[in-house]
Write a protein that holds these residues in place. Structure first.
Motif, PDB file in Angstrom:
ATOM      1  N   ALA A  59      41.553 106.309 -23.259  1.00 47.44           N
ATOM      2  CA  ALA A  59      41.288 106.937 -22.023  1.00 47.44           C
ATOM      3  C   ALA A  59      41.987 108.183 -21.969  1.00 47.44           C
ATOM      4  CB  ALA A  59      42.029 105.889 -20.836  1.00 47.44           C
ATOM      5  N   LEU A  60      43.419 108.335 -22.571  1.00 48.55           N
ATOM      6  CA  LEU A  60      44.240 109.554 -22.644  1.00 48.55           C
ATOM      7  C   LEU A  60      43.503 110.550 -23.396  1.00 48.55           C
ATOM      8  CD1 LEU A  60      47.669 108.311 -23.550  1.00 48.55           C
ATOM      9  CD2 LEU A  60      47.054 109.550 -21.585  1.00 48.55           C
ATOM     10  N   GLY A  61      42.701 110.127 -24.613  1.00 51.35           N
ATOM     11  CA  GLY A  61      41.917 110.970 -25.063  1.00 51.35           C
ATOM     12  C   GLY A  61      40.697 111.599 -24.606  1.00 51.35           C
ATOM     13  N   ASN A  62      39.963 110.853 -23.724  1.00 51.49           N
ATOM     14  CA  ASN A  62      39.016 111.051 -22.655  1.00 51.49           C
ATOM     15  C   ASN A  62      39.623 112.285 -21.779  1.00 51.49           C
ATOM     16  OD1 ASN A  62      37.272 109.366 -24.002  1.00 51.49           O
ATOM     17  ND2 ASN A  62      37.230 108.007 -22.547  1.00 51.49           N
ATOM     18  N   ILE A  63      40.713 112.115 -21.010  1.00 50.27           N
ATOM     19  CA  ILE A  63      41.282 112.899 -20.109  1.00 50.27           C
ATOM     20  C   ILE A  63      41.347 114.295 -20.651  1.00 50.27           C
ATOM     21  CG2 ILE A  63      42.979 113.183 -18.609  1.00 50.27           C
ATOM     22  CD1 ILE A  63      43.060 110.360 -17.916  1.00 50.27           C
ATOM     23  N   ALA A  64      42.251 114.055 -22.136  1.00 52.46           N
ATOM     24  CA  ALA A  64      42.362 115.315 -22.895  1.00 52.46           C
ATOM     25  C   ALA A  64      41.209 116.062 -23.142  1.00 52.46           C
ATOM     26  CB  ALA A  64      43.238 114.898 -24.115  1.00 52.46           C
ATOM     27  N   PHE A  65      40.175 115.384 -23.613  1.00 54.17           N
ATOM     28  CA  PHE A  65      39.164 116.011 -24.051  1.00 54.17           C
ATOM     29  C   PHE A  65      38.016 116.626 -22.620  1.00 54.17           C
ATOM     30  CE2 PHE A  65      34.308 116.127 -24.860  1.00 54.17           C
ATOM     31  CZ  PHE A  65      34.230 117.115 -25.762  1.00 54.17           C
ATOM     32  N   ALA A  66      38.350 116.053 -21.534  1.00 53.23           N
ATOM     33  CA  ALA A  66      37.985 116.631 -20.417  1.00 53.23           C
ATOM     34  C   ALA A  66      38.445 117.825 -20.054  1.00 53.23           C
ATOM     35  CB  ALA A  66      37.983 115.441 -19.103  1.00 53.23           C
ATOM     36  N   TYR A  67      39.535 118.207 -20.423  1.00 50.06           N
ATOM     37  CA  TYR A  67      40.254 119.459 -20.055  1.00 50.06           C
ATOM     38  C   TYR A  67      40.239 120.456 -21.214  1.00 50.06           C
ATOM     39  CZ  TYR A  67      42.162 118.054 -15.546  1.00 50.06           C
ATOM     40  OH  TYR A  67      42.388 117.521 -14.173  1.00 50.06           O
ATOM     41  N   THR A  68      39.132 120.446 -22.227  1.00 49.95           N
ATOM     42  CA  THR A  68      39.001 121.287 -23.104  1.00 49.95           C
ATOM     43  C   THR A  68      38.706 122.583 -22.649  1.00 49.95           C
ATOM     44  OG1 THR A  68      38.143 119.440 -24.809  1.00 49.95           O
ATOM     45  CG2 THR A  68      37.710 121.735 -25.289  1.00 49.95           C
ATOM     46  N   TYR A  69      39.561 123.465 -22.906  1.00 47.14           N
ATOM     47  CA  TYR A  69      39.323 124.894 -22.276  1.00 47.14           C
ATOM     48  C   TYR A  69      39.824 126.082 -23.120  1.00 47.14           C
ATOM     49  CZ  TYR A  69      39.787 128.669 -18.718  1.00 47.14           C
ATOM     50  OH  TYR A  69      39.986 129.851 -18.249  1.00 47.14           O
ATOM     51  N   ALA A  70      40.907 125.683 -23.579  1.00 43.25           N
ATOM     52  CA  ALA A  70      41.836 126.892 -24.303  1.00 43.25           C
ATOM     53  C   ALA A  70      40.977 127.423 -25.463  1.00 43.25           C
ATOM     54  CB  ALA A  70      43.153 126.473 -24.752  1.00 43.25           C
ATOM     55  N   LEU A  71      40.324 126.638 -26.428  1.00 44.12           N
ATOM     56  CA  LEU A  71      39.658 126.970 -27.519  1.00 44.12           C
ATOM     57  C   LEU A  71      38.405 128.249 -26.980  1.00 44.12           C
ATOM     58  CD1 LEU A  71      37.012 124.545 -28.778  1.00 44.12           C
ATOM     59  CD2 LEU A  71      37.963 124.610 -26.493  1.00 44.12           C
ATOM     60  N   LEU A  72      38.241 128.319 -25.779  1.00 39.40           N
ATOM     61  CA  LEU A  72      37.104 129.422 -25.371  1.00 39.40           C
ATOM     62  C   LEU A  72      37.493 130.382 -24.491  1.00 39.40           C
ATOM     63  CD1 LEU A  72      34.251 127.069 -24.514  1.00 39.40           C
ATOM     64  CD2 LEU A  72      34.339 128.746 -26.427  1.00 39.40           C
ATOM     65  N   LEU A  73      38.811 130.181 -24.132  1.00 38.09           N
ATOM     66  CA  LEU A  73      39.571 131.024 -23.387  1.00 38.09           C
ATOM     67  C   LEU A  73      39.614 132.462 -23.659  1.00 38.09           C
ATOM     68  CD1 LEU A  73      42.452 130.621 -20.796  1.00 38.09           C
ATOM     69  CD2 LEU A  73      42.503 132.652 -22.078  1.00 38.09           C
ATOM     70  N   ILE A  74      39.842 133.003 -24.807  1.00 36.88           N
ATOM     71  CA  ILE A  74      39.901 134.329 -25.254  1.00 36.88           C
ATOM     72  C   ILE A  74      38.441 135.019 -25.350  1.00 36.88           C
ATOM     73  CG2 ILE A  74      40.343 135.744 -27.403  1.00 36.88           C
ATOM     74  CD1 ILE A  74      42.890 135.012 -25.851  1.00 36.88           C
ATOM     75  N   GLU A  75      37.561 134.117 -25.893  1.00 38.46           N
ATOM     76  CA  GLU A  75      36.144 134.645 -25.952  1.00 38.46           C
ATOM     77  C   GLU A  75      35.591 134.837 -24.651  1.00 38.46           C
ATOM     78  OE1 GLU A  75      36.657 132.417 -29.883  1.00 38.46           O
ATOM     79  OE2 GLU A  75      37.478 132.339 -27.852  1.00 38.46           O
ATOM     80  N   ILE A  76      36.205 134.002 -23.636  1.00 41.35           N
ATOM     81  CA  ILE A  76      35.623 134.324 -22.122  1.00 41.35           C
ATOM     82  C   ILE A  76      36.449 135.703 -21.601  1.00 41.35           C
ATOM     83  CG2 ILE A  76      35.804 133.669 -19.678  1.00 41.35           C
ATOM     84  CD1 ILE A  76      35.572 130.629 -21.025  1.00 41.35           C
ATOM     85  N   GLN A  77      37.735 135.741 -22.032  1.00 40.26           N
ATOM     86  CA  GLN A  77      38.077 136.883 -21.349  1.00 40.26           C
ATOM     87  C   GLN A  77      37.763 138.327 -22.185  1.00 40.26           C
ATOM     88  OE1 GLN A  77      42.424 136.374 -21.671  1.00 40.26           O
ATOM     89  NE2 GLN A  77      43.299 138.196 -21.083  1.00 40.26           N
ATOM     90  N   ASP A  78      37.050 138.110 -22.917  1.00 38.09           N
ATOM     91  CA  ASP A  78      36.700 139.277 -23.890  1.00 38.09           C
ATOM     92  C   ASP A  78      35.437 139.780 -23.044  1.00 38.09           C
ATOM     93  OD1 ASP A  78      36.807 141.476 -25.892  1.00 38.09           O
ATOM     94  OD2 ASP A  78      34.883 140.381 -26.940  1.00 38.09           O
ATOM     95  N   THR A  79      34.790 139.184 -22.096  1.00 39.15           N
ATOM     96  CA  THR A  79      33.623 139.811 -21.439  1.00 39.15           C
ATOM     97  C   THR A  79      34.138 140.221 -20.239  1.00 39.15           C
ATOM     98  OG1 THR A  79      33.365 137.747 -19.895  1.00 39.15           O
ATOM     99  CG2 THR A  79      32.425 137.460 -22.127  1.00 39.15           C
ATOM    100  N   LEU A  80      35.474 140.568 -19.954  1.00 37.72           N
ATOM    101  CA  LEU A  80      35.758 141.043 -18.376  1.00 37.72           C
ATOM    102  C   LEU A  80      35.824 142.607 -18.621  1.00 37.72           C
ATOM    103  CD1 LEU A  80      38.733 138.479 -17.849  1.00 37.72           C
ATOM    104  CD2 LEU A  80      36.432 138.572 -16.866  1.00 37.72           C
TER     105      LEU A  80
END
Length: 461
Positions: free
Chosen positions: A225-246
């Motif tokens: 369950a901890l793993g499920n919640i951790a995966f549900a908050y997967t975000y950091a690995l795409l943050l820089i790529e998203i920021q590069d669109t700004l």
């Protein structure tokens, strides 16, 4: 006339497009498993886990936003990717480790999205069958392979969009759909609870004992369950790529921090609401996917599953575009004059405004198509891959969400070793590492169970 940035590129992203990308990246179909995750920990630790993971993710996203440019977060040189930021600020073996974990995580996610989309298509067919034929056992005898192929064909077409910035509308639609199915699941849970208004479940979650589960299963499930919640908050690995669109001004890190606050704030409200209300409605008997607990009204459940499919169609591209960009950049630098990689072809899209043209190279046409085909084949071969995805999410949470952002921020901000802030950041990293290890153990136990019953090329609900 559009203004070009300091690197010659034209960027059009705003805080709202970045928020849409963030919501699409964070809210996945994993949200539907959150009531089950809460049930494994109960009324005390379930809400605490949801809140803690949200705070950690937001805090590290703020740190990571300052690493888009280095050495100065406003005027420094751009780092176009997460791995590029690691290379600029940490270098050495850290780059290889980061790239390996990030791209395995991204690819694992798109395999999982392929499977989940197929099961949602199957769920629509099954729900309609039950509605028309009652409890006919044949309604449960469905094959998901054709749905996997349908989803794969859709992604082959969408994969020809050149980059993340060009799929903003797809990402916006996906974000809307993620809210839609989360809201439907929440409303159905509220109605279920209202029909028998009593809080179910217990303070510590699933019970151990005569009519419950064994103590070892309780531990494994809570860890998973901890793993499920951790995966549900997967975000950091795409943050820089998203920021590069700004576009700028204002500075990219300032805009990205707002987008992270809006995106993570909105998703956390849904996560907590659905996780707690689903648990209140069904107690410790809540299923792994909250939507499967309902059969009526069938049209509303169908709408929720359709929203899941549309969302994952967009999320697939948000996760796969960084992979495309990585290997295409490497190939271009390796063979700078190869026509297969560089000759540009233009295709007008019929029934759409004349100004819209799809530009592609032969390498994009063939290699991106091959990527989608291989991903679809793996999804068909290993229909229990979602269990493996839980393990990938558990392992990736610490390095991608906490370790690298903390290390990069310490380097960027020149935080002295042994200072109070340095100690706080290192403590956060160590605690997160422990959580990742615990979640990984639970996920491995779940995979072992799946291996006992799963069949290759046979996807089930």
């Amino acid at each position: 006339m559009e203004m070009r940035d300091d690197d010659g590129r034209i960027r059009t992203g705003t805080v709202w497009t970045a928020t849409a990308h963030a919501v699409t990246a964070v809210i996945g179909s994993g949200v539907l498993a959150l009531p089950w995750s809460v049930a494994q920990m109960g009324w005390i630790f379930g809400p605490i886990a949801l809140a803690v993971f949200a705070l950690i993710t937001y805090y590290t996203s703020v740190l990571l936003s300052d690493c888009y440019r280095s050495p100065d977060p406003v005027l420094g040189k751009r780092n176009y990717t997460y791995m590029g930021a690691v290379k600029a600020l940490l270098g050495g073996r850290q780059v290889f480790v980061c790239g390996l974990v990030q791209y395995v995580m991204l690819w694992g996610a798109v395999v999982g999205y392929t499977i989940t989309s197929a099961t949602s298509m199957m769920s629509i067919q099954r729900t309609n069958c039950f509605h028309e034929k009652g409890n006919d056992p044949r309604c449960g005898e469905l094959s998901g392979n054709k749905f996997l192929l349908i989803f794969g064909v859709i992604e082959v077409l969408l994969s020809q969009f050149p980059n993340l910035e060009k799929i903003t509308m797809l990402s916006v639609m996906a974000a809307i759909m993620s809210f839609a199915y989360s809201l439907i699941a929440l409303l159905l849970s509220i109605v279920k609870f209202a029909s028998q208004p009593e809080f179910r479940g217990s303070l510590t979650g699933a019970k151990i004992g005569t009519n419950g589960i064994s103590s070892s299963t309780k531990v494994w499930n809570a860890s998973q369950a901890l793993g499920n919640i951790a995966f549900a908050y997967t975000y950091a690995l795409l943050l820089i790529e998203i920021q590069d669109t700004l576009k700028s001004p204002p500075s990219e890190n300032k805009t990205m921090k707002k987008a992270s606050m809006y995106g993570l704030g909105a998703t956390t409200v849904f996560y907590v609401s659905l996780g707690l209300m689903g648990y209140a409605a069904f107690g410790n008997d809540v299923p792994g996917n909250i939507l499967t607990a309902f059969r009526e009204p069938f049209w509303l459940i169908d709408a929720a599953n359709l929203a899941v499919i549309i969302h994952l169609i967009g999320a697939y591209q948000v996760y796969s575009q960084p992979i495309f960009g990585f290997y295409e950049k490497w190939l271009s630098s390796r063979w700078p004059s190869a026509g297969f990689l560089h000759n540009l072809y233009t295709l007008k899209i019929p029934f759409i405004a004349n100004s819209f043209r799809l530009e592609f190279t032969l390498s994009k046409l063939f290699l991106r198509t091959a990527f989608v085909l291989i991903t679809t084949l793996v999804a068909m071969m290993f229909p229990f891959f979602n269990a493996i995805l839980g393990l990938i999410g558990a392992i990736a949470f610490w390095p991608l969400t906490v370790h690298f952002p903390v290390r990069m921020y310490i380097s960027q901000a020149n935080i002295k070793r042994g200072s109070s802030k340095w100690l706080i950041l290192q403590s956060l990293s160590m605690v997160s590492l422990l959580v990742s290890l615990i979640a990984a153990v639970g996920s491995i136990a779940d995979i072992v169970q799946h291996l006992k019953h799963a069949k290759l090329f046979h996807i089930t609900l």
